[in-house]
Structure formats: C-alpha cells, structure tokens
Design an enzyme around this catalytic site. Structure first.
Site, PDB file in Angstrom:
ATOM      1  N   PRO A 198       0.841  -1.202   0.000  1.00 17.87           N
ATOM      2  CA  PRO A 198       0.000   0.000   0.000  1.00 17.87           C
ATOM      3  C   PRO A 198       0.877   1.254   0.000  1.00 17.87           C
ATOM      4  O   PRO A 198       1.548   1.556   0.982  1.00 17.87           O
ATOM      5  CB  PRO A 198      -0.799  -0.120   1.301  1.00 17.87           C
ATOM      6  CG  PRO A 198       0.043  -0.987   2.181  1.00 17.87           C
ATOM      7  CD  PRO A 198       0.778  -1.925   1.290  1.00 17.87           C
ATOM      8  N   VAL A 240       6.006   1.841   7.093  1.00 23.01           N
ATOM      9  CA  VAL A 240       6.340   3.248   7.305  1.00 23.01           C
ATOM     10  C   VAL A 240       5.066   4.063   7.489  1.00 23.01           C
ATOM     11  O   VAL A 240       4.250   4.209   6.566  1.00 23.01           O
ATOM     12  CB  VAL A 240       7.147   3.800   6.113  1.00 23.01           C
ATOM     13  CG1 VAL A 240       7.558   5.245   6.384  1.00 23.01           C
ATOM     14  CG2 VAL A 240       8.375   2.934   5.850  1.00 23.01           C
ATOM     15  N   ASP A 252       6.003   2.099   1.746  1.00 30.48           N
ATOM     16  CA  ASP A 252       5.112   0.984   2.035  1.00 30.48           C
ATOM     17  C   ASP A 252       4.453   1.262   3.385  1.00 30.48           C
ATOM     18  O   ASP A 252       5.113   1.214   4.430  1.00 30.48           O
ATOM     19  CB  ASP A 252       5.914  -0.319   2.069  1.00 30.48           C
ATOM     20  CG  ASP A 252       5.032  -1.551   2.218  1.00 30.48           C
ATOM     21  OD1 ASP A 252       3.894  -1.424   2.702  1.00 30.48           O
ATOM     22  OD2 ASP A 252       5.506  -2.649   1.876  1.00 30.48           O
ATOM     23  N   HIS A 253       3.145   1.522   3.351  1.00 31.33           N
ATOM     24  CA  HIS A 253       2.455   1.948   4.562  1.00 31.33           C
ATOM     25  C   HIS A 253       2.279   0.806   5.560  1.00 31.33           C
ATOM     26  O   HIS A 253       1.843   1.026   6.699  1.00 31.33           O
ATOM     27  CB  HIS A 253       1.088   2.539   4.192  1.00 31.33           C
ATOM     28  CG  HIS A 253       0.676   3.685   5.066  1.00 31.33           C
ATOM     29  ND1 HIS A 253       1.147   3.870   6.341  1.00 31.33           N
ATOM     30  CD2 HIS A 253      -0.171   4.729   4.841  1.00 31.33           C
ATOM     31  CE1 HIS A 253       0.624   4.950   6.868  1.00 31.33           C
ATOM     32  NE2 HIS A 253      -0.186   5.499   5.978  1.00 31.33           N
ATOM     33  N   ARG A 254       2.605  -0.410   5.174  1.00 34.06           N
ATOM     34  CA  ARG A 254       2.567  -1.505   6.138  1.00 34.06           C
ATOM     35  C   ARG A 254       3.661  -1.342   7.188  1.00 34.06           C
ATOM     36  O   ARG A 254       3.543  -1.830   8.323  1.00 34.06           O
ATOM     37  CB  ARG A 254       2.746  -2.853   5.422  1.00 34.06           C
ATOM     38  CG  ARG A 254       1.597  -3.246   4.518  1.00 34.06           C
ATOM     39  CD  ARG A 254       1.890  -4.530   3.768  1.00 34.06           C
ATOM     40  NE  ARG A 254       3.055  -4.402   2.890  1.00 34.06           N
ATOM     41  CZ  ARG A 254       3.517  -5.372   2.102  1.00 34.06           C
ATOM     42  NH1 ARG A 254       2.904  -6.548   2.090  1.00 34.06           N
ATOM     43  NH2 ARG A 254       4.571  -5.177   1.336  1.00 34.06           N
TER      44      ARG A 254
END
Length: 474
Positions: free
Chosen positions: A272, A450, A446-448
């Site tokens: 994401p 960061v 990568d929002h998983r």
C-alpha cells in the site's frame, strides 16, 4: 573428434529463458576456451556466453531473436579429445553466479553425445566487446561507455558537464561556455581527436566538427563527446515523424519489459503506497557540487546533484532506519546497511542496480561508485547480482525535465525518493522574493511499515541536506 552441445545456462537467480540476440561465431569457425559465442538477453541483463571448450563450430541450433528455455541446446561444437573439457569449474544449475568488479561468472551446461558429461564453468569474455546491436565503445582503462540515462542529471539541468575522461582537462576547463576553452570551428582548424574518441562520436551520432574541444592541446576528449551527446538530449523528441504506414505495431512482451511489468504490478498491488512531496531550495547543493567539481580530489570523477542526494538518503536512513526495511508476512527486517538503488533508463528498459554498502563510503568513493554504476547500466551490462539486494532507491526524474513524480516501490523495498529537475525559480528568502535553484522531492513508502510521521521525518531530513549540505559534516 567428438561433438558437444552447448546448453543455454541459467546465468543467475533462477532465470528460466533468454533471447538469442546475436551470434558471435558462425559454422566452421575455430573457437578457443572463453571465446564469446553468443550474446543473450535475459529478463535482467545482456550477457555474453563464453565457450567452455576449444574446437570447431558445427551448427547454430537457435536463430537470432528466438527465445528459448534454459537447458536448450543452442550450438554444437566439434573438438578433439585433447580439447574436450578444457574449462573452469561450474556450479550446479540454478545457482547464483558470483560477481566481481570486472565481470560475472556464468554456468555453462554442456552435454557430450558420447558420455553426456557435465562441462565446467567458464568466465565471461571481454566486457568491452562491441556489439552491432548496442551502441558502445571501450576506452583504455575503462568499461564500455554508453549514452545518457536517468541516473545522472543532464548538463542543462545541473550546469555540470561530465568528467572522468582518461585525458581530461583541468576542472576549470569544463565550465560550459568558458571563452578560453572553446575550440575554433572545423572550417578553420582541423579536428584533433584520437581514434577511440572518433569511434565514440560515431557510435553516439555526434559530429566532431561542432564539438567544443577542452583537451590540453586543443584535442577533443571523451567528456567533450559525451557532453555534446547529452546536450542533444536522447530523452527529448527532436522532431515529429510521419505516421507509419502500418496501422498497428505488435511488440512481444519478453525480456526486461516483461520483468518490469511483473515487478511493477506486484509492487503496486501488494504494498500500500503512500506518497509525500516537498519543495527544496537546492542553491547551496549546486554551489557545493561546483566546488567539488573544481576540487583536485574529485578531478576525473563525475560530480552531480545525484551524489549529494545519495549522501542525503544515507544520512536520513540512519536517522529513520525503518524506511530501509523489507516486509515479510512473518517479520519486518530492518537493514543496518544501505544498498542504494539508482533507477536507470536504458535502451532495454528500466533497471535498478544498487551500490553495495553505500553507508560505508566516503563522498569520493560514492561518486566513483555511482559513475561506474550508471555507465554499466547505460551499456546494458549490469549483472543480475548488481540488481539484487537493494534496500532503498533513488529515481532521478529530473533528467527528463520533470519536477517530480509518484514513484512505485522497487519490489522488496519500502522506500523510494524521486529527485526532480533543479532549476531557477522565485523563492522567498528573509521576506524577499529572490531567484533560487529549486527542486521538488517526491517519495513513496510501504504503509505496512512506514507510517506518515516516519515518512515525513525521513523526507524532511533528505530535504534538509539538499538545502544545506554542510549538515553532512555533523
């Protein structure tokens, strides 16, 4: 005499197929051990396959342009008993080749009709071999020299011409439009250029008569030719062609383009993405680049804003380590080293080689590593191992004249930063509008792993160095 079949090897990282680009031998040719037989294109790079034995070429079993699976017989060679098996040791099929600074080793599977014996590994042929399919030329003491990529700023953008010529003039002679370095037109004086320089100009489509010479005796250097090629800008459409007669063109999806498509789809729909942008006053960076270029310590080394950007990324990673991570379903792996990827546009498509252990390099060492990386990438000679193991990436969209973009993460990484074009813009300084050299940084994460606060701090740290390179002295 015995006849042997040379099987297409896996040249690294489990590749399953390759395209036969160009045969370097013909039936009836006498070949020696390590002589290049064929140039192939895999999903990752162009590779020259050398012969593991001496003998006489029998039959070319695969045509140029044909894609075949690993393990397919591609050529037969007849050899005497004294010649058979003259080669070095080979790893098992599917193993990853070891890569050094000069070249990579490749597994060569060979079956003998008599005893089906596995032949040993041989090394690559000359890394400076000139192919009619790719524009490149070797210069004594250097690797093959290609045309420009997105991994370095253009001279127009950075006002910093290329360097690292074997016969480079003093740094001050490389300042564009400097009156005392301009050569007279070819109509009044003869063009002075060594044969390798003339060959390079021919390969790059550069007219030596219009090149400004900066050599110590008024000769045209390698830098002069590359600068002229850069000014022509391979990334800018010079003319509008006529519509083709054919209504459609069908391009097979294979090689690097196929690998790019698979990687981008996987990244875009697995990680994401979250993107951030910031405008930065890069005036001091441009001044610092100019000072480095004029420094004797950096004589003969390509210096551009990309170097400062690379250092800024490394510094910001140390302050925000989770942006330098890898996601797995079971754990987050935080890397306490930086294999810094540089996205490079090549004739074969986008590739992302990386500088290994960049965090341990001095500014001078990093400059040399970046230059070598981009030259190798431009020539299409980047090896699979040079593109594996990256931890974070820079993409330099500024070379295309773009202000910024929303980059897609390199698979396996959780951070990528885009460096936009650096150009003069109005900027408010101490309450007054002044002309400053401004760029825009764009970054995706990568929002998983960061979160927004970490991403913001990281990009702010990168921007801080671009605005004030002196912070690197801390």
């Amino acid at each position: 005499m015995s006849e042997s079949k040379f099987l297409l090897p896996d040249v690294g990282e489990g590749l399953t197929e390759a395209e036969i680009v160009e045969w370097k031998v013909a039936p009836g040719d006498t070949i020696t051990v390590n002589q290049v037989l064929v140039e192939i294109e895999t999903a990752k790079s162009l590779v020259e396959l050398p012969s593991p034995f001496a003998g006489t070429v029998g039959e070319l079993l695969v045509s140029e342009g044909q894609t075949v699976d690993v393990g397919t017989a591609i050529i037969t060679v007849s050899s005497s008993s004294a010649d058979a098996g003259v080669a070095l040791g080979a790893p098992a099929h599917g193993s990853t080749p070891e890569v050094d600074e000069a070249a990579a080793d490749t597994a060569a599977s060979v079956s003998h009709e008599a005893d089906e014996k596995q032949a040993p590994l041989v090394g690559y042929g000359s890394t400076g071999h000139v192919s009619s399919r790719r524009r490149r030329v070797t210069h004594p003491g250097t690797s093959a020299v290609p045309v420009a990529t997105d991994a370095t700023q253009t001279e127009t953008q950075t006002q910093m011409p290329p360097s690292h010529a074997a016969h480079a003039a003093p740094p001050t002679q490389h300042i564009p439009n400097r009156p005392e370095t301009a050569a007279a037109p070819a109509s009044s004086v003869p063009v002075i250029a060594k044969p390798p320089i003339r060959k390079l100009a021919k390969d790059l489509g550069v007219d030596l008569a219009v090149v400004t010479a900066t050599g110590p005796i008024g000769d045209i250097t390698r830098d002069d030719v590359l600068r002229e090629a850069t000014q022509a800008s391979v990334f800018r459409n010079i003319q509008t062609p006529e519509w083709p007669d054919a209504r459609e063109e069908r391009i097979p999806v294979k090689g690097v383009r196929k690998a790019i498509a698979q990687a981008m789809v996987s990244s875009a729909f697995t990680a994401p993405h979250v993107s951030l942008f910031v405008d930065v006053d890069a005036t001091r960076t441009m001044e610092f680049v100019k000072r480095l270029k004029n420094s004797p310590d950096f004589a003969g080394i390509k210096v551009s804003p990309l170097l400062i950007m690379a250092k800024a990324m490394i510094w910001a990673v140390r302050r925000n380590p989770t942006v330098n991570s890898t996601w797995t379903d079971e754990e987050i792996i935080v890397h306490h080293y930086v294999n810094l990827g540089i996205a490079a546009a090549t004739p074969r498509g986008l590739i992302v080689p990386n500088v290994k252990e960049a965090q341990a390099m001095s500014l001078l060492e990093l400059a040399g590593a970046l230059e070598q990386l981009t030259l190798t990438a431009r020539d299409g000679r980047t090896q699979p191992a040079d593109m594996s193991g990256g931890t974070i990436t820079i993409t330099n969209v500024g070379v295309f004249g773009m202000d910024t973009g929303t980059p897609i993460l390199n698979p396996g990484e959780v951070g990528i930063v885009a460096l936009g074009t650096i150009k003069q813009k109005p900027w408010v300084v101490d309450g007054e509008v002044r002309p400053r050299m401004v760029t825009t940084l764009g970054a995706s994460f990568d929002h998983r792993i960061v979160d927004g606060d970490v991403a913001s701090r990281f990009l702010a740290d990168v921007a801080a160095i671009i605005e004030e390179p002196a912070l690197l002295l801390d």
